[in-house]
Design a protein around this motif. Structure first.
Motif, mmCIF file in Angstrom:
data_model
loop_
_atom_site.group_PDB
_atom_site.id
_atom_site.type_symbol
_atom_site.label_atom_id
_atom_site.label_comp_id
_atom_site.label_asym_id
_atom_site.label_seq_id
_atom_site.Cartn_x
_atom_site.Cartn_y
_atom_site.Cartn_z
ATOM 1 N N TYR A 62 7.677 3.132 0.569
ATOM 2 C CA TYR A 62 8.958 4.847 0.708
ATOM 3 C C TYR A 62 8.851 5.159 -0.284
ATOM 4 O O TYR A 62 9.939 5.069 -1.375
ATOM 5 C CB TYR A 62 9.729 4.954 1.478
ATOM 6 C CG TYR A 62 9.736 6.538 2.220
ATOM 7 C CD1 TYR A 62 8.991 6.804 3.840
ATOM 8 C CD2 TYR A 62 10.599 6.854 2.125
ATOM 9 C CE1 TYR A 62 9.572 7.787 4.338
ATOM 10 C CE2 TYR A 62 11.080 8.386 2.399
ATOM 11 C CZ TYR A 62 9.882 7.928 3.625
ATOM 12 O OH TYR A 62 10.550 10.023 4.266
ATOM 13 N N THR A 120 8.750 5.851 12.117
ATOM 14 C CA THR A 120 9.369 6.783 10.801
ATOM 15 C C THR A 120 10.600 7.383 10.695
ATOM 16 O O THR A 120 10.619 8.040 12.405
ATOM 17 C CB THR A 120 8.326 7.377 9.673
ATOM 18 O OG1 THR A 120 9.337 7.972 8.201
ATOM 19 C CG2 THR A 120 7.485 8.872 10.387
ATOM 20 N N TYR A 173 2.903 4.368 14.384
ATOM 21 C CA TYR A 173 3.366 4.661 12.191
ATOM 22 C C TYR A 173 4.872 4.546 13.611
ATOM 23 O O TYR A 173 4.464 5.880 13.484
ATOM 24 C CB TYR A 173 2.821 5.160 11.710
ATOM 25 C CG TYR A 173 4.193 5.885 10.235
ATOM 26 C CD1 TYR A 173 4.641 4.538 9.820
ATOM 27 C CD2 TYR A 173 3.498 6.778 10.335
ATOM 28 C CE1 TYR A 173 5.044 4.998 8.747
ATOM 29 C CE2 TYR A 173 4.622 7.558 9.311
ATOM 30 C CZ TYR A 173 5.007 6.653 8.087
ATOM 31 O OH TYR A 173 6.363 6.827 7.076
ATOM 32 N N PRO A 230 5.703 8.451 2.818
ATOM 33 C CA PRO A 230 5.305 7.049 2.631
ATOM 34 C C PRO A 230 3.992 7.156 1.415
ATOM 35 O O PRO A 230 3.399 8.023 1.397
ATOM 36 C CB PRO A 230 4.594 6.589 4.166
ATOM 37 C CG PRO A 230 4.421 8.123 4.846
ATOM 38 C CD PRO A 230 5.951 8.801 4.408
ATOM 39 N N ASP A 276 8.207 2.099 7.632
ATOM 40 C CA ASP A 276 8.305 2.352 6.137
ATOM 41 C C ASP A 276 9.057 1.254 4.984
ATOM 42 O O ASP A 276 9.686 0.483 6.635
ATOM 43 C CB ASP A 276 9.272 3.432 5.825
ATOM 44 C CG ASP A 276 8.778 5.019 6.454
ATOM 45 O OD1 ASP A 276 7.774 5.498 5.956
ATOM 46 O OD2 ASP A 276 9.234 5.890 6.885
ATOM 47 N N CYS A 285 13.092 0.762 5.466
ATOM 48 C CA CYS A 285 13.347 1.843 6.749
ATOM 49 C C CYS A 285 14.192 0.750 8.012
ATOM 50 O O CYS A 285 14.877 -0.125 7.093
ATOM 51 C CB CYS A 285 12.226 1.074 7.804
ATOM 52 S SG CYS A 285 11.728 -0.435 8.701
ATOM 53 N N HIS A 313 14.589 10.728 6.164
ATOM 54 C CA HIS A 313 15.113 9.267 6.353
ATOM 55 C C HIS A 313 15.993 8.382 6.206
ATOM 56 O O HIS A 313 17.353 8.828 5.580
ATOM 57 C CB HIS A 313 14.043 8.961 4.862
ATOM 58 C CG HIS A 313 13.430 7.552 5.067
ATOM 59 N ND1 HIS A 313 13.538 6.662 4.237
ATOM 60 C CD2 HIS A 313 12.339 7.244 5.936
ATOM 61 C CE1 HIS A 313 13.129 5.361 4.488
ATOM 62 N NE2 HIS A 313 12.148 5.662 5.876
#
Length: 462
Positions: A217, A241, A239, A222, A194, A197, A246
């Protein structure tokens, strides 16, 4: 520096970054001359010098090949470091080495007095009464059975249906991701993250020498279109995440976005690794990839470092059984076992009846802290990107007339450590952002220091 020395320096950097490794063929003389805009004779002379230095060797009719030994893995050689304050490894080291007196408003953990000290002390005392074999022996390859059974029951509440033999205990969430990367990745594979991130995702992936692509994001997860384009252009392998809360934005994945992503990931035959270490802060459950796809193209990881103790190192991986078997082999090869004593402590702390009460109280305190922080930031014209439903983070944008670097320097000099937005991203989109930990911002001096720092860092009007 002469042109010949520049060529030698260029090849040396390729070796140090491990883009060139022992026995690899170097670019042809003509190809490198074209790439560096030097004459063929310059490249020939540089190659000849490197042959005499024992770095490369010439093979008749085949070209030039690396014969020097593999360079040590020095992460700063893989990717140029920007300002130190934006380097993920430097940030982590500063936060971990910071004195107790520093106010770490950007860190990723709770203040000491928010943690369940007495529950931990009791769990440690109880674990110390275990049998001699449990105190001194290695754990079984999968880890403590009782804890794995408990985790399987907890996961069922998130609609992730697994058996205990689909759960592998490790020594931390970070080590879990490292183990998965060893299992699934090779150098130059593409991994989606992301944007922004968690900064240590990028630091860890850097160790594995993969190509990292950031996906913008949004407040729902996303960006779907950007995700599709990345799949078509880069054919990613993974991926990584936070599917629950988050980091750093505090956002939660929406059901429509989650379902679209599961479909895209399945079609692309890639794997999503969902790091769910903030799971227990949630007040309502958001979707999980592992629940939606039945762990076919997903791996779930977790730990209790944020809610119980970062010192009691214990994480876990949840995956399909055949993958767990291979991950066990890798775990044995790289760490042999995990801390059985930590697992015993964690199991007791989670089952003595106090953890649920601790989390209920913690959620109330965090909700109050979130509300208070939002109000105080509004007075300073610091704007949250969203107001999170739960968790510890506020992802905030500062006015454009504030020099963030200057503000950070002022704060550091006055005992406050900030987390700059640019350290969470490879792009330039978040240069005016900061990540705040609402629990750490309850310190009585923090807002007066921030106000003075902003005044000090404000650009003079033109």
């Amino acid at each position: 520096m002469t042109k010949i020395e520049q060529v030698i320096d260029y090849i040396d950097m390729q070796l140090k970054s491990r883009r060139l490794t022992p026995s690899m063929r170097l670019p042809s003389v003509r190809l490198l001359a074209k790439e560096l805009h030097f004459s063929v004779s310059t490249i020939v002379e540089a190659y000849e010098r490197m042959v005499s230095m024992g770095i490369i060797e010439a093979r008749a009719g085949a070209g030039f090949f690396v014969c020097a030994p593999l360079e040590p893995l020095i992460l700063s050689n893989i990717e140029p470091i920007r300002e130190k304050s934006l380097d993920p490894l430097w940030i982590s080291r500063q936060l971990l080495e910071a004195s107790a007196q520093l106010i770490k408003v950007g860190c990723g953990w709770l203040p000491d007095d928010w943690m369940p000290h007495e529950s931990l002390r009791k769990a440690i005392r109880d674990a110390s009464k275990s049998s001699i074999s449990e105190l001194v022996h290695y754990s079984s390859p999968l880890g403590l059975l009782g804890l794995r059974e408990l985790l399987a029951r907890r996961l069922y509440n998130k609609a992730i249906e697994v058996t205990p033999d689909q759960i592998l205990l490790t020594d931390s969430g970070s080590y879990s991701i490292d183990l998965i990367c060893r299992f699934l990745l090779k150098p130059d594979d593409v991994v989606l993250v992301d944007d922004p991130c968690y900064f240590n995702f990028r630091a860890l992936l850097k160790v594995h020498q993969v190509k990292i692509i950031g996906i913008p994001y949004t407040a729902q997860g996303p960006d779907i279109e950007a995700f599709k384009q990345a799949i078509e252009q880069y054919h990613p392998r993974l991926y990584i995440t936070n599917s629950g809360i988050h980091n750093p934005t505090g956002a939660t994945l929406s059901q429509p976005t989650a379902h679209q992503l599961v479909s895209l990931i399945e079609q692309a035959n890639m794997v999503v690794v969902e790091d769910d270490i903030f799971s227990d802060f949630e007040t309502t459950h958001s979707p999980r990839f592992s629940a939606l796809d039945g762990l076919n193209h997903s791996i779930y990881i977790g730990s209790f470092s944020k809610t119980l103790s970062a010192s009691v190192r214990c994480g876990y991986i949840v995956a399909k059984k055949e993958w767990i078997d291979h991950l066990v082999d890798l775990k044995v090869a790289t760490s042999f076992s995990n801390s059985n004593f930590s697992a015993q402590i964690l199991y007791r702390a989670l089952t003595d009846g106090s953890y649920r009460k601790h989390m209920e109280q913690l959620k109330i305190k965090l909700a109050e802290a979130m509300q208070f922080n939002v109000q105080m930031f509004e007075k300073l014209q610091i704007k949250p990107w969203i107001i999170p439903k739960a968790g510890i983070f506020l992802w905030c944008e500062l006015p454009t007339d504030i020099d963030i670097k200057k503000m950070a320097d002022y704060c550091t000099e006055n005992g406050v450590v900030l987390a700059l937005g640019s350290s969470f991203s490879q792009s330039d989109r978040f240069q005016q952002f900061l990540r705040f930990n609402v629990a750490q911002c309850m310190h009585p001096d923090i807002f007066s220091i921030l106000e003075k720092a902003m005044r000090y860092a404000r650009h003079a009007p033109a």
